[in-house]
Design an enzyme around this catalytic site. Structure first.
Site, PDB file in Angstrom:
ATOM      1  N   ASP A  96       8.904  -3.040 -15.720  1.00 34.63           N
ATOM      2  CA  ASP A  96       9.724  -2.075 -16.515  1.00 34.63           C
ATOM      3  C   ASP A  96      10.946  -2.755 -17.131  1.00 34.63           C
ATOM      4  OD1 ASP A  96      12.019  -2.695 -14.820  1.00 34.63           O
ATOM      5  OD2 ASP A  96      12.016  -0.554 -13.836  1.00 34.63           O
ATOM      6  N   ASP A 141       3.089   4.296 -11.591  1.00 37.73           N
ATOM      7  CA  ASP A 141       3.912   3.669 -10.623  1.00 37.73           C
ATOM      8  C   ASP A 141       4.985   4.663  -9.998  1.00 37.73           C
ATOM      9  OD1 ASP A 141       5.880   3.625 -12.773  1.00 37.73           O
ATOM     10  OD2 ASP A 141       6.872   3.032 -11.187  1.00 37.73           O
ATOM     11  N   CYS A 147      -8.813   7.149   7.718  1.00 33.75           N
ATOM     12  CA  CYS A 147      -7.989   6.482   6.848  1.00 33.75           C
ATOM     13  C   CYS A 147      -8.355   4.764   7.287  1.00 33.75           C
ATOM     14  CB  CYS A 147      -6.625   6.754   6.914  1.00 33.75           C
ATOM     15  SG  CYS A 147      -5.785   5.427   5.968  1.00 33.75           S
ATOM     16  N   CYS A 170      -6.646   2.205   6.953  1.00 39.54           N
ATOM     17  CA  CYS A 170      -5.340   1.302   6.910  1.00 39.54           C
ATOM     18  C   CYS A 170      -4.892   0.872   8.316  1.00 39.54           C
ATOM     19  CB  CYS A 170      -4.227   2.263   6.413  1.00 39.54           C
ATOM     20  SG  CYS A 170      -3.500   3.210   7.794  1.00 39.54           S
ATOM     21  N   CYS A 183      -3.753   3.516  10.926  1.00 36.67           N
ATOM     22  CA  CYS A 183      -4.630   4.507  11.501  1.00 36.67           C
ATOM     23  C   CYS A 183      -5.801   3.897  12.273  1.00 36.67           C
ATOM     24  CB  CYS A 183      -5.430   5.400  10.410  1.00 36.67           C
ATOM     25  SG  CYS A 183      -4.182   6.315   9.534  1.00 36.67           S
ATOM     26  N   HIS A 203       0.195   2.867   5.288  1.00 35.52           N
ATOM     27  CA  HIS A 203      -0.951   3.927   5.452  1.00 35.52           C
ATOM     28  C   HIS A 203      -0.564   4.547   4.127  1.00 35.52           C
ATOM     29  CE1 HIS A 203      -2.714   7.715   6.457  1.00 35.52           C
ATOM     30  NE2 HIS A 203      -1.586   8.399   5.749  1.00 35.52           N
TER      31      HIS A 203
HETATM   32 ZN   LIG Z   1      -3.786   5.513   7.349  1.00 36.46          ZN
END
Ligand SMILES: [Zn+2]
Length: 372
Positions: free
Chosen positions: A93, A264, A302, A304, A307, A333
């Protein structure tokens, strides 16, 4: 020499579109979300994590990096890519958003403010913002714009918008680096008429991409959507449109539906550090007492790292005992949640199914009320 950054449309579904953003450090499938690496790090998340989470492009904050460690030091460390160990695309930015939150002195030349690090006086002009970002070495730099807090009188918003246009011209004239793109920023508050003028005039300056600034600052979703529609109608179809600072699920989908490509926001990682888990059936706090003995993951669907291995009960315990691992796991996550939202949006647009996907996603999140 060809432009360092360009965007090709891949598919359209109504106003929504998928495409490919080409940069010197690789391509980005859009719509895409850029996690925010404020000081050259997405807090608690390394570059190796970003790669494994499917992040395509990251944002770094010029304001922070020009003060600490300083742009020249970043350059000596291999510019942003080398310093961060991140080989993919980076956007910086202009520093304007942080500077304007410090109540700077603004005149036609630029902004003067006190560093939040050591109180020293700093002066930043549109030319300085380009020079600093060229030293930092991101793939995409942003022109310095003038922000006003909303709500504000129309005349104040208009003057800021007009000064932003004059600064955009100065930024383009100051640009030297051939392997970095400079995007202009559309301003104009929530006034569709000012947004229209700003978008048309900024587009006329010939930038290869456009930020839509000054939104996600407290306006209503309806006001924001009208402003984005006014802007999108004026911008060239073949240039990427980047809504700055937008990152909540509903806001992202609304903007994608109106033809925006890049986003963003600190929301996914900031909420994570406050214990809030983003979830397809409604976001919730992992600190809630009801999770104390829960053996469920945050979201069984999920992929991730949190999870795949850990329970809500364990994560709640980590937050209750202020263990840093809890902040990190929830950050991972929430980033994966947001990456998947973008991937699902791209799939839906390509399938001509975006409107239905949009309704379904928002409706499902309303099934569970969002709680603190
Ligand atoms: Zn997750």
């Amino acid at each position: 020499m060809s432009a360092p950054v360009s965007w090709d449309a891949v598919s359209h579904d109504g106003a929504a579109r998928t495409g490919t953003l080409h940069t010197p450090h690789g391509s980005v499938a859009t719509p895409a979300f850029m996690p925010v690496g404020t000081r050259g790090t997405v807090r608690l998340v390394g570059a190796e994590d970003l790669e494994s989470l499917g992040v395509q492009m990251v944002l770094a904050n010029t304001y922070h990096l020009m003060l600490r460690p300083g742009a020249e030091t970043v350059a000596e460390l291999g510019e942003l890519h080398g310093m961060m160990g991140w080989a993919g695309p980076i956007l910086t930015d202009s520093g304007g958003f942080q500077v304007f939150s410090l109540s700077p002195k603004v005149d036609e030349d630029g902004v003067a403010f006190r560093s939040s690090y050591d109180g020293s006086q700093v002066h930043l002009t549109p030319e300085d913002a380009v020079r600093v970002q060229e030293t930092l070495g991101a793939d995409v730099a942003m022109a310095l714009d003038v922000l006003v807090g909303l709500p504000a009188p129309t005349e104040v918003v208009r003057r800021a918008m007009e000064r932003t246009l004059r600064w955009a011209e100065r930024a383009l004239a100051a640009k030297q680096r051939g392997d970095q793109a400079l995007f202009g920023i559309v301003q104009g508050g929530t006034d569709p008429e000012l947004r229209t003028i700003s978008a048309r005039e900024t587009a006329a300056l010939g930038f290869p991409g456009f930020g839509i600034g000054g939104l996600a600052v407290g306006e209503t979703p309806a006001e924001r959507n009208l402003a984005i529609e006014a802007v999108a109608a004026q911008l060239p179809a073949a240039a990427p449109r980047y809504v700055m600072g937008l990152g909540d699920t509903e806001g992202l989908l609304d903007a994608i539906a109106r033809g925006c490509d890049l986003f963003d926001c600190v929301i996914p990682t900031r909420l994570a550090r406050h214990g809030k888990a983003l979830h397809p059936a409604g976001d919730f706090s992992i600190k809630r007492a009801e999770w104390a003995t829960s053996t469920e993951p945050i979201d069984p669907d999920c992929p991730c790292p949190a999870c795949g291995r850990y329970t809500r009960g364990y994560l709640r315990h980590l937050f209750a005992t202020h263990e840093l691992l809890g902040l990190r796991l929830l950050s991972l996550h929430n980033l994966v949640y947001t990456m998947h939202l973008m991937a699902d949006a791209r799939t839906a647009i390509a399938a001509g199914d975006f409107a239905e996907f949009h309704l379904r996603t928002v409706a499902r999140r309303r099934l569970t009320p969002t709680q603190p």
